[in-house]
Scaffold this active site. Structure first.
Site, PDB file in Angstrom:
ATOM      1  N   CYS A   1      -3.439  -2.789   8.667  1.00 51.18           N
ATOM      2  CA  CYS A   1      -3.858  -1.918   7.552  1.00 51.18           C
ATOM      3  C   CYS A   1      -4.685  -0.708   7.959  1.00 51.18           C
ATOM      4  CB  CYS A   1      -4.619  -2.738   6.522  1.00 51.18           C
ATOM      5  SG  CYS A   1      -3.516  -3.811   5.600  1.00 51.18           S
TER       6      CYS A   1
ATOM      7  N   THR B   1       0.852  -1.190   0.000  1.00 51.43           N
ATOM      8  CA  THR B   1       0.000   0.000   0.000  1.00 51.43           C
ATOM      9  C   THR B   1       0.884   1.234   0.000  1.00 51.43           C
ATOM     10  OG1 THR B   1      -1.648  -1.184   1.229  1.00 51.43           O
ATOM     11  CG2 THR B   1      -1.822   1.206   1.262  1.00 51.43           C
TER      12      THR B   1
HETATM   13  C1  UDX Z   1       2.229  -5.569   3.784  1.00 51.96           C
HETATM   14  C2  UDX Z   1       2.371  -4.432   2.792  1.00 51.96           C
HETATM   15  O1  UDX Z   1       3.657  -4.281   2.351  1.00 51.96           O
HETATM   16  C3  UDX Z   1       1.777  -3.203   3.322  1.00 51.96           C
HETATM   17  O2  UDX Z   1       1.887  -2.163   2.395  1.00 51.96           O
HETATM   18  C4  UDX Z   1       0.372  -3.512   3.575  1.00 51.96           C
HETATM   19  O3  UDX Z   1      -0.382  -2.373   3.843  1.00 51.96           O
HETATM   20  C5  UDX Z   1       0.286  -4.468   4.733  1.00 51.96           C
HETATM   21  O4  UDX Z   1       1.021  -5.553   4.525  1.00 51.96           O
HETATM   22  P1  UDX Z   1       3.583  -7.154   5.186  1.00 51.96           P
HETATM   23  O5  UDX Z   1       3.562  -8.138   4.065  1.00 51.96           O
HETATM   24  O6  UDX Z   1       2.752  -7.419   6.373  1.00 51.96           O
HETATM   25  O7  UDX Z   1       3.219  -5.735   4.615  1.00 51.96           O
HETATM   26  O8  UDX Z   1       5.043  -6.717   5.549  1.00 51.96           O
HETATM   27  P2  UDX Z   1       6.205  -7.419   6.324  1.00 51.96           P
HETATM   28  O9  UDX Z   1       5.703  -8.525   7.140  1.00 51.96           O
HETATM   29  O10 UDX Z   1       7.000  -6.297   6.879  1.00 51.96           O
HETATM   30  O11 UDX Z   1       7.006  -8.102   5.136  1.00 51.96           O
HETATM   31  C6  UDX Z   1       7.889  -7.491   4.296  1.00 51.96           C
HETATM   32  C7  UDX Z   1       8.953  -8.512   3.859  1.00 51.96           C
HETATM   33  O12 UDX Z   1       9.839  -7.905   2.948  1.00 51.96           O
HETATM   34  C8  UDX Z   1       9.810  -9.046   5.010  1.00 51.96           C
HETATM   35  O13 UDX Z   1       9.862 -10.447   4.947  1.00 51.96           O
HETATM   36  C9  UDX Z   1      11.186  -8.439   4.763  1.00 51.96           C
HETATM   37  O14 UDX Z   1      12.230  -9.264   5.197  1.00 51.96           O
HETATM   38  C10 UDX Z   1      11.165  -8.256   3.261  1.00 51.96           C
HETATM   39  N1  UDX Z   1      12.054  -7.207   2.760  1.00 51.96           N
HETATM   40  C11 UDX Z   1      12.002  -5.967   3.276  1.00 51.96           C
HETATM   41  C12 UDX Z   1      12.919  -7.489   1.706  1.00 51.96           C
HETATM   42  O15 UDX Z   1      12.996  -8.607   1.217  1.00 51.96           O
HETATM   43  N2  UDX Z   1      13.713  -6.477   1.222  1.00 51.96           N
HETATM   44  C13 UDX Z   1      13.701  -5.228   1.742  1.00 51.96           C
HETATM   45  O16 UDX Z   1      14.448  -4.367   1.277  1.00 51.96           O
HETATM   46  C14 UDX Z   1      12.816  -4.960   2.797  1.00 51.96           C
HETATM   47  C1  UDX Z   2      -8.275  -5.150   5.996  1.00 50.35           C
HETATM   48  C2  UDX Z   2      -9.179  -5.038   4.764  1.00 50.35           C
HETATM   49  O1  UDX Z   2     -10.434  -5.684   5.020  1.00 50.35           O
HETATM   50  C3  UDX Z   2      -8.513  -5.610   3.552  1.00 50.35           C
HETATM   51  O2  UDX Z   2      -9.333  -5.447   2.400  1.00 50.35           O
HETATM   52  C4  UDX Z   2      -7.218  -4.835   3.389  1.00 50.35           C
HETATM   53  O3  UDX Z   2      -6.557  -5.112   2.223  1.00 50.35           O
HETATM   54  C5  UDX Z   2      -6.327  -5.052   4.591  1.00 50.35           C
HETATM   55  O4  UDX Z   2      -7.024  -4.567   5.725  1.00 50.35           O
HETATM   56  P1  UDX Z   2      -7.647  -6.980   7.833  1.00 50.35           P
HETATM   57  O5  UDX Z   2      -6.910  -5.874   8.507  1.00 50.35           O
HETATM   58  O6  UDX Z   2      -6.980  -8.287   7.664  1.00 50.35           O
HETATM   59  O7  UDX Z   2      -8.121  -6.516   6.363  1.00 50.35           O
HETATM   60  O8  UDX Z   2      -8.966  -7.271   8.664  1.00 50.35           O
HETATM   61  P2  UDX Z   2     -10.497  -6.888   8.657  1.00 50.35           P
HETATM   62  O9  UDX Z   2     -11.298  -8.126   8.629  1.00 50.35           O
HETATM   63  O10 UDX Z   2     -10.798  -5.869   7.626  1.00 50.35           O
HETATM   64  O11 UDX Z   2     -10.655  -6.260  10.118  1.00 50.35           O
HETATM   65  C6  UDX Z   2      -9.968  -5.087  10.512  1.00 50.35           C
HETATM   66  C7  UDX Z   2     -10.375  -4.662  11.890  1.00 50.35           C
HETATM   67  O12 UDX Z   2     -11.706  -4.168  11.900  1.00 50.35           O
HETATM   68  C8  UDX Z   2     -10.343  -5.765  12.947  1.00 50.35           C
HETATM   69  O13 UDX Z   2      -9.796  -5.250  14.140  1.00 50.35           O
HETATM   70  C9  UDX Z   2     -11.803  -6.137  13.135  1.00 50.35           C
HETATM   71  O14 UDX Z   2     -12.094  -6.662  14.405  1.00 50.35           O
HETATM   72  C10 UDX Z   2     -12.457  -4.794  12.936  1.00 50.35           C
HETATM   73  N1  UDX Z   2     -13.865  -4.904  12.497  1.00 50.35           N
HETATM   74  C11 UDX Z   2     -14.184  -5.417  11.277  1.00 50.35           C
HETATM   75  C12 UDX Z   2     -14.876  -4.453  13.346  1.00 50.35           C
HETATM   76  O15 UDX Z   2     -14.611  -3.974  14.469  1.00 50.35           O
HETATM   77  N2  UDX Z   2     -16.167  -4.530  12.913  1.00 50.35           N
HETATM   78  C13 UDX Z   2     -16.518  -5.036  11.691  1.00 50.35           C
HETATM   79  O16 UDX Z   2     -17.708  -5.070  11.374  1.00 50.35           O
HETATM   80  C14 UDX Z   2     -15.484  -5.505  10.855  1.00 50.35           C
END
Ligand code: UDX
Ligand code: UDX
Length: 463
Positions: free
Chosen positions: A263, A122
């Site tokens: 997120c 994102t």
């Molecule tokens: C993701 C998305 O990137 C973020 O934008 C979105 O909104 C939520 O989830 P996530 O996959 O949860 O993030 O990130 P993270 O668990 O931090 O994983 C990133 C991975 O990239 C790690 O395994 C890290 O080791 C790797 N990395 C990071 C690389 O390989 N190269 C780099 O330079 C930096």
């Molecule tokens: C979210 C978005 O749904 C997904 O599309 C995006 O790409 C990443 O972020 P995620 O964070 O995995 O996904 O969980 P989600 O199921 O959306 O819940 C987010 C939070 O909202 C949780 O803390 C959940 O408990 C809360 N929630 C959700 C409520 O409190 N009420 C609801 O009705 C739904």
């Protein structure tokens, strides 16, 4: 078949890599963390996501999915490179693009032949142009296109979300790139999934606008719940009736302790900054942030009003992840609620089906199950609606409690049933006084909820 490299094997990268290989593409997942690669090499998944281990295993066996630390070789052999590294908020709450920049520079160095560089992380509107300029500056002669293809994956149901999405958004800078992306998602085209073909800037904005709207919907229903508390109405009934209006929809209308996760908190904050930087003050979104912060604290106030004071009280917390079916505690409401309960003098006994430590939260007694947590407690505080808390044996639970009170932050129990079990019970926008015996159809609401996988769905994915 398209040759794909996914850089970053975090939550998003690994789910994307595994699903795209399942679509028939050849995928290499690259990471710069040797420990992570070692774990993945052993066939283990570094986090909890139903069905992911099996999907990874199956596609590795078919030789369509592999892991590597060698970004040079993986990028040079790829037609499409996805950037899926983290974009954590910096100190001011702006999305930190450090890793995206670094990876773009590395891709520039190694891309060979026509390459499509896709941002999956994102990123603020304008990041596509930034990646484009990094690539162009370093490799003016190279043949490439930049694409934005945001993810809409929910933790706990990410594979289903990837395989059967409501829509796929592809923002591209050329028809040629769009055609290759179409091949990448070929099975979804065949399933007639709506595919939004648009510009890079639109795609980037669609992601933030969608997440912020969902957060707004949650904050809105949380405020309706607070008003229900004040006027003696039941938010679960109100939300259900609201949701039957097709223009509103029943999804994301569950009142609770505030949203958390990797997120919504990050993206809502980032969007206020994106707007501000562009000279616009996003007032509704500012209110969403404030309401969410207050909602978490409101759970502490509710515990206090149930118990009089929190001084020397023992509270049994059930569930600490930000939602069920994940081991993720990033920005979970538990991270603010538990310390505040402790600050006001309470002792915490806690249980969660997959987590037994919280970063920065000490002095918690971690228990083996809900009944163990309730031993000697003055109040049970249900914070995450894990399936195993949905059918508690209240005789057993209450038998060892010091005081039979129950704070149901997810409204999963009916106040009338709780009274029958001899519990003083409070929900979020829902109380005994506001309920009626002829309106006890709340179970249906939870089953139709999209945020909570039904028990059979979860076990299907595991098997
Ligand atoms: C993701 C998305 O990137 C973020 O934008 C979105 O909104 C939520 O989830 P996530 O996959 O949860 O993030 O990130 P993270 O668990 O931090 O994983 C990133 C991975 O990239 C790690 O395994 C890290 O080791 C790797 N990395 C990071 C690389 O390989 N190269 C780099 O330079 C930096
Ligand atoms: C979210 C978005 O749904 C997904 O599309 C995006 O790409 C990443 O972020 P995620 O964070 O995995 O996904 O969980 P989600 O199921 O959306 O819940 C987010 C939070 O909202 C949780 O803390 C959940 O408990 C809360 N929630 C959700 C409520 O409190 N009420 C609801 O009705 C739904």
């Amino acid at each position: 078949m398209v040759n794909i490299t996914v850089v970053g094997t975090g939550y998003v990268g690994l789910v994307t890599g595994a699903c795209l290989s399942d679509f028939g593409n050849r995928v290499v997942c690259v990471d710069n963390d040797p420990k992570k690669l070692e774990t993945l090499g052993r066939g283990e998944i570094p986090f909890y996501e139903p069905g992911l281990k099996e999907l990874v295993e199956m596609n590795r066996t078919r030789n369509r999915l592999s892991f590597s630390g060698d970004i040079a070789a993986s990028v040079s052999s790829a037609d499409v490179v996805f950037i899926a590294v983290g974009t954590p908020p910096d100190e001011q709450g702006h999305a930190d693009l450090k890793y995206v920049r670094e990876v773009a520079a590395a891709i520039a160095e190694h891309m060979d032949g026509y390459t499509i560089v896709v941002t999956k992380s994102t990123v603020p509107t304008g990041t596509g142009s930034l990646v484009d300029s990094i690539l162009r500056e370093r490799r003016p002669e190279a043949d490439f296109d930049v694409v934005s293809n945001p993810e809409f994956l929910r933790e706990g149901s990410a594979i289903g979300d990837f395989m059967r999405p409501d829509r796929v958004v592809i923002g591209a800078s050329s028809e040629r790139a769009m055609d290759v992306m179409e091949k990448v998602y070929r099975p979804l085209y065949l399933l007639r999934t709506p595919i939004m073909r648009t510009t890079v800037a639109n795609a980037e904005m669609i992601k933030y606008a969608s997440n912020a709207f969902l957060a707004l919907k949650i904050s809105y229903i949380n405020e309706i719940a607070n008003v229900c508390d004040a006027v003696g109405a039941d938010v679960t009934v109100v939300a259900r009736a609201m949701g039957l209006d097709g223009r509103i929809s029943p999804k994301f209308l569950h009142a609770g302790p505030g949203y958390g996760g990797s997120c919504f908190p990050k993206d809502t904050l980032a969007l206020t900054h994106i707007a501000e930087k562009a000279g616009y003050r996003f007032r509704t979104l500012e209110a969403v942030l404030e309401v969410n912060r207050l909602q978490q604290m409101r759970m502490v106030d509710k515990a206090k009003s149930l118990l009089g004071s929190l001084e020397n009280k023992v509270i049994a917390v059930l569930g600490v992840t930000f939602k069920p079916s994940t081991d993720d505690v990033r920005d979970a409401p538990s991270l603010t609620i538990l310390p505040e309960l402790q600050r006001q003098g309470a002792t915490i006994r806690a249980h969660d089906p997959v987590v037994s430590a919280l970063p920065g939260v000490d002095n918690v007694t971690w228990c083996s199950d809900a009944y163990d947590a309730a031993r000697g407690a003055d109040c049970v505080l249900l914070l995450t609606e894990w399936n195993e808390y949905r059918d508690l044996d209240f005789e057993k639970l209450g038998a060892t409690m010091r005081d039979k009170t129950f704070l149901d932050c997810r409204n999963i129990y009916n106040p009338r049933d709780m009274k029958q079990h001899g519990f003083r019970h409070v929900g979020v926008g829902r109380s005994f006084e506001a309920s009626a015996p002829w309106a006890m159809d709340d179970v249906l609401i939870r089953e139709s909820s999209d945020s909570i996988p039904a028990p059979e769905t979860v076990s299907d994915r595991r098997s």
